[in-house]
Design an enzyme around this catalytic site. Sequence first.
Site, PDB file in Angstrom:
ATOM      1  N   LEU A  17       6.774 -11.571   1.404  1.00 20.31           N
ATOM      2  CA  LEU A  17       6.150 -12.893   1.177  1.00 20.31           C
ATOM      3  C   LEU A  17       4.967 -13.135   2.090  1.00 20.31           C
ATOM      4  O   LEU A  17       4.238 -14.109   1.899  1.00 20.31           O
ATOM      5  CB  LEU A  17       7.179 -14.013   1.394  1.00 20.31           C
ATOM      6  CG  LEU A  17       8.086 -14.331   0.230  1.00 20.31           C
ATOM      7  CD1 LEU A  17       9.058 -15.443   0.613  1.00 20.31           C
ATOM      8  CD2 LEU A  17       7.292 -14.729  -1.006  1.00 20.31           C
ATOM      9  N   ARG A  18       4.814 -12.279   3.124  1.00 18.05           N
ATOM     10  CA  ARG A  18       3.748 -12.492   4.126  1.00 18.05           C
ATOM     11  C   ARG A  18       3.912 -13.864   4.780  1.00 18.05           C
ATOM     12  O   ARG A  18       5.010 -14.378   4.862  1.00 18.05           O
ATOM     13  CB  ARG A  18       2.350 -12.329   3.501  1.00 18.05           C
ATOM     14  CG  ARG A  18       2.165 -11.062   2.661  1.00 18.05           C
ATOM     15  CD  ARG A  18       2.492  -9.797   3.385  1.00 18.05           C
ATOM     16  NE  ARG A  18       2.009  -8.612   2.658  1.00 18.05           N
ATOM     17  CZ  ARG A  18       2.525  -7.407   2.770  1.00 18.05           C
ATOM     18  NH1 ARG A  18       3.581  -7.196   3.550  1.00 18.05           N
ATOM     19  NH2 ARG A  18       2.040  -6.396   2.111  1.00 18.05           N
ATOM     20  N   ASN A  42       8.501  -7.417   7.867  1.00 14.33           N
ATOM     21  CA  ASN A  42       7.412  -6.649   8.515  1.00 14.33           C
ATOM     22  C   ASN A  42       6.129  -7.464   8.632  1.00 14.33           C
ATOM     23  O   ASN A  42       5.059  -7.043   8.208  1.00 14.33           O
ATOM     24  CB  ASN A  42       7.162  -5.312   7.792  1.00 14.33           C
ATOM     25  CG  ASN A  42       6.690  -5.484   6.364  1.00 14.33           C
ATOM     26  OD1 ASN A  42       7.018  -6.477   5.703  1.00 14.33           O
ATOM     27  ND2 ASN A  42       5.932  -4.522   5.863  1.00 14.33           N
ATOM     28  N   LYS A 100      16.721  -4.651   8.290  1.00 10.72           N
ATOM     29  CA  LYS A 100      15.838  -3.647   7.696  1.00 10.72           C
ATOM     30  C   LYS A 100      15.481  -2.560   8.699  1.00 10.72           C
ATOM     31  O   LYS A 100      15.010  -2.853   9.805  1.00 10.72           O
ATOM     32  CB  LYS A 100      14.553  -4.334   7.203  1.00 10.72           C
ATOM     33  CG  LYS A 100      13.511  -3.395   6.614  1.00 10.72           C
ATOM     34  CD  LYS A 100      13.936  -2.824   5.272  1.00 10.72           C
ATOM     35  CE  LYS A 100      12.989  -1.740   4.784  1.00 10.72           C
ATOM     36  NZ  LYS A 100      12.077  -2.174   3.762  1.00 10.72           N
ATOM     37  N   HIS A 137      14.071   1.849   4.614  1.00  9.76           N
ATOM     38  CA  HIS A 137      12.868   2.475   4.064  1.00  9.76           C
ATOM     39  C   HIS A 137      13.091   3.968   4.212  1.00  9.76           C
ATOM     40  O   HIS A 137      13.043   4.510   5.322  1.00  9.76           O
ATOM     41  CB  HIS A 137      11.608   2.021   4.811  1.00  9.76           C
ATOM     42  CG  HIS A 137      10.363   2.617   4.227  1.00  9.76           C
ATOM     43  ND1 HIS A 137       9.478   1.902   3.469  1.00  9.76           N
ATOM     44  CD2 HIS A 137       9.884   3.890   4.245  1.00  9.76           C
ATOM     45  CE1 HIS A 137       8.504   2.695   3.046  1.00  9.76           C
ATOM     46  NE2 HIS A 137       8.731   3.908   3.521  1.00  9.76           N
ATOM     47  N   HIS A 175      13.594   0.695  -2.760  1.00  9.19           N
ATOM     48  CA  HIS A 175      12.509   1.189  -3.624  1.00  9.19           C
ATOM     49  C   HIS A 175      12.549   2.698  -3.829  1.00  9.19           C
ATOM     50  O   HIS A 175      11.618   3.419  -3.452  1.00  9.19           O
ATOM     51  CB  HIS A 175      11.137   0.736  -3.110  1.00  9.19           C
ATOM     52  CG  HIS A 175      10.950   0.801  -1.605  1.00  9.19           C
ATOM     53  ND1 HIS A 175      11.179   1.932  -0.871  1.00  9.19           N
ATOM     54  CD2 HIS A 175      10.547  -0.139  -0.727  1.00  9.19           C
ATOM     55  CE1 HIS A 175      10.925   1.679   0.401  1.00  9.19           C
ATOM     56  NE2 HIS A 175      10.544   0.420   0.507  1.00  9.19           N
ATOM     57  N   LEU A 220       3.997   2.796  -0.715  1.00  6.00           N
ATOM     58  CA  LEU A 220       4.937   3.728  -0.077  1.00  6.00           C
ATOM     59  C   LEU A 220       6.356   3.259  -0.316  1.00  6.00           C
ATOM     60  O   LEU A 220       6.612   2.070  -0.146  1.00  6.00           O
ATOM     61  CB  LEU A 220       4.652   3.820   1.429  1.00  6.00           C
ATOM     62  CG  LEU A 220       3.362   4.566   1.786  1.00  6.00           C
ATOM     63  CD1 LEU A 220       3.054   4.412   3.264  1.00  6.00           C
ATOM     64  CD2 LEU A 220       3.472   6.050   1.413  1.00  6.00           C
ATOM     65  N   ASP A 248       9.627  -5.157  -4.432  1.00  8.45           N
ATOM     66  CA  ASP A 248       8.728  -4.666  -3.391  1.00  8.45           C
ATOM     67  C   ASP A 248       7.298  -5.170  -3.618  1.00  8.45           C
ATOM     68  O   ASP A 248       6.336  -4.474  -3.289  1.00  8.45           O
ATOM     69  CB  ASP A 248       8.742  -3.136  -3.289  1.00  8.45           C
ATOM     70  CG  ASP A 248       8.183  -2.655  -1.953  1.00  8.45           C
ATOM     71  OD1 ASP A 248       8.084  -3.472  -1.017  1.00  8.45           O
ATOM     72  OD2 ASP A 248       7.839  -1.474  -1.845  1.00  8.45           O
ATOM     73  N   HIS A 252      -1.777  -7.308  -0.549  1.00  7.74           N
ATOM     74  CA  HIS A 252      -2.807  -7.099   0.479  1.00  7.74           C
ATOM     75  C   HIS A 252      -4.123  -7.585  -0.115  1.00  7.74           C
ATOM     76  O   HIS A 252      -4.354  -7.406  -1.316  1.00  7.74           O
ATOM     77  CB  HIS A 252      -2.970  -5.605   0.807  1.00  7.74           C
ATOM     78  CG  HIS A 252      -1.821  -4.989   1.516  1.00  7.74           C
ATOM     79  ND1 HIS A 252      -1.654  -5.056   2.877  1.00  7.74           N
ATOM     80  CD2 HIS A 252      -0.766  -4.290   1.051  1.00  7.74           C
ATOM     81  CE1 HIS A 252      -0.549  -4.414   3.223  1.00  7.74           C
ATOM     82  NE2 HIS A 252       0.020  -3.940   2.130  1.00  7.74           N
ATOM     83  N   ALA A 264      -1.070   0.441   1.934  1.00  8.89           N
ATOM     84  CA  ALA A 264      -0.043   0.705   0.918  1.00  8.89           C
ATOM     85  C   ALA A 264       0.572  -0.616   0.482  1.00  8.89           C
ATOM     86  O   ALA A 264       0.883  -1.462   1.312  1.00  8.89           O
ATOM     87  CB  ALA A 264       1.029   1.604   1.504  1.00  8.89           C
TER      88      ALA A 264
HETATM   89  O1  DOR Z   1       3.760   0.032  -0.173  1.00 12.56           O
HETATM   90  C1  DOR Z   1       4.365  -0.582   0.690  1.00 12.56           C
HETATM   91  N1  DOR Z   1       3.921  -1.761   1.156  1.00 12.56           N
HETATM   92  N2  DOR Z   1       5.481  -0.050   1.201  1.00 12.56           N
HETATM   93  C2  DOR Z   1       6.097  -0.603   2.248  1.00 12.56           C
HETATM   94  O2  DOR Z   1       7.094  -0.065   2.670  1.00 12.56           O
HETATM   95  C3  DOR Z   1       5.545  -1.795   2.915  1.00 12.56           C
HETATM   96  C4  DOR Z   1       4.725  -2.571   1.997  1.00 12.56           C
HETATM   97  C5  DOR Z   1       3.884  -3.614   2.687  1.00 12.56           C
HETATM   98  O3  DOR Z   1       4.412  -4.332   3.528  1.00 12.56           O
HETATM   99  O4  DOR Z   1       2.713  -3.726   2.358  1.00 12.56           O
HETATM  100 ZN    ZN Z   2       8.786  -3.215   0.880  1.00 12.57          ZN
END
Ligand code: DOR
Ligand code: ZN
Length: 346
Positions: A17-18, A42, A100, A137, A175, A220, A248, A252, A264
Site C-alpha cells: 500500500l506504500r 517494506n 514477513k 519472499h 507470489h 520479483l 502483490d 512505483h 521491481a
Molecule cells: O516486484 C516486487 N516489488 N517484488 C517485491 O518483492 C517487492 C515489491 C515492491 O515492494 O515493490
Molecule cells: Zn510483494
Amino acid sequence: MIETLSITKPDDWHLHLRDENLMRVVLPYTVAQFARAIVMPNLSPPVVTVEDARAYRQRILSCIPENADFTPLMTAYLTDDTDPEDLRVGISDEVISAVKMYPANATTNSAHGVTNWRKTERVLAVLEETNTPLLVHGEVTDQDVDIFDREKVFIDEILSPLSEAFPKLKIVLEHITTKESVDFVTETGRNIAATITPHHLVINRNEIFRGGIRPHLYCLPIAKREKHRLALRAAAVSGNECFFLGTDSAPHPISAKEAECGCAGIFNAPTALEIYAQVFDEENALDQFEKFASLNGPNFYNLPVNDGKITLSKQGSETPDIIEVSSTGDQLMPFFSGKKLAWRVI
Ligand code: DOR
Ligand code: ZN
C-alpha cells in the site's frame, strides 16, 4: 455460459500500500474489490516493531472512506534483530497478523532483511507457538545464482531446512512463480501455502522482452518460462486449499520504473480481480474461483470468511491508462494499462 458470478467478498493476502500520497491514490482500488488485505511492511524505513505496525495501521485507516468496509491486516518486517517478545505482544493484541521474511537485499526495500534465517530462530519459535504465519519472499540473494533459478534454489537451501526445523510453523511462500514451488506446496503438509499473483498467471518471461524491454512487467520474483505459468494456472484453479489470492500489487512511479536501473514491482490493483476471473474463465474453472479468492486464505489464516458478496459480470471493462499522483507529479502505469478485459466488478 456463465455471464455473472457472485462470490463471498475476497481478500488480498499480499499487498503493497506504500504510504502518504501514493497510498491515498492506490488504496481505493483495493478497497473497491477486497474486504481485507495483508499489508506488506517494506516501507522505508520498514515496519519492524509492533509500534511501527500500529502507527502504519492508523495511517491506513485514516485514508479509508468512512462507509467503506475494509480491514488492513498488518505484518512486521523480520530483521536479524527482531525482538520476539515485542512480536508476541503484537500478536496477542491482534496488531500483527503475520511476519514477513525478506532475505536481505532480495528485492525493493529489503536491505534490512534477514541475512541468515538461523538468526531468527527465537522469532520463528514464537510464530510457531502462536500459530502466526511466516510470509516468505522465496528467492536466494546470491547474485551468482541465475535470476530465473533463485526461487527454486531458495526452496532447496532455505525453505526446506527452515520448515523441517519448525514443522508446525505456518508458512506462506509468497507470489510463487515456478512449478517447483507448486510441487513443494502440494507435496508438503497443510501448514505451507502459497499466494499467486494475477500477473504471474498471465505473463511468462517472453512478455518482458516482447518487441523491446518492458519495464512495467519487471517484478520479483521475475516471471519464468511458459511451463511455469501453466503450472501456476493449474494450481490456482485446482481448488487445493493451499493456494490463494495475493496480488502483490506494488506501485512505483513511472519515473522509477523507466530508469537506468528500474524498480521491481507491478501495479495491478485497479483490475486484479477482473484478471483473476478471466484466468479462471479461460481455464473453465469459475466454480473454483471463490475458493481461491475468498475461502482458502481465511481458512489458512484462521479467520472467518467475509460476510458480504461481490458480483462480477462478463460485460467487459478496461484497465485505466496512466494514473496521476497529483500532489507529487508522479504517475503510475497500471498492469494491462488501456487493455480490454472480459469481466467487470459490479
Ligand atoms: O516486484 C516486487 N516489488 N517484488 C517485491 O518483492 C517487492 C515489491 C515492491 O515492494 O515493490
Ligand atoms: Zn510483494
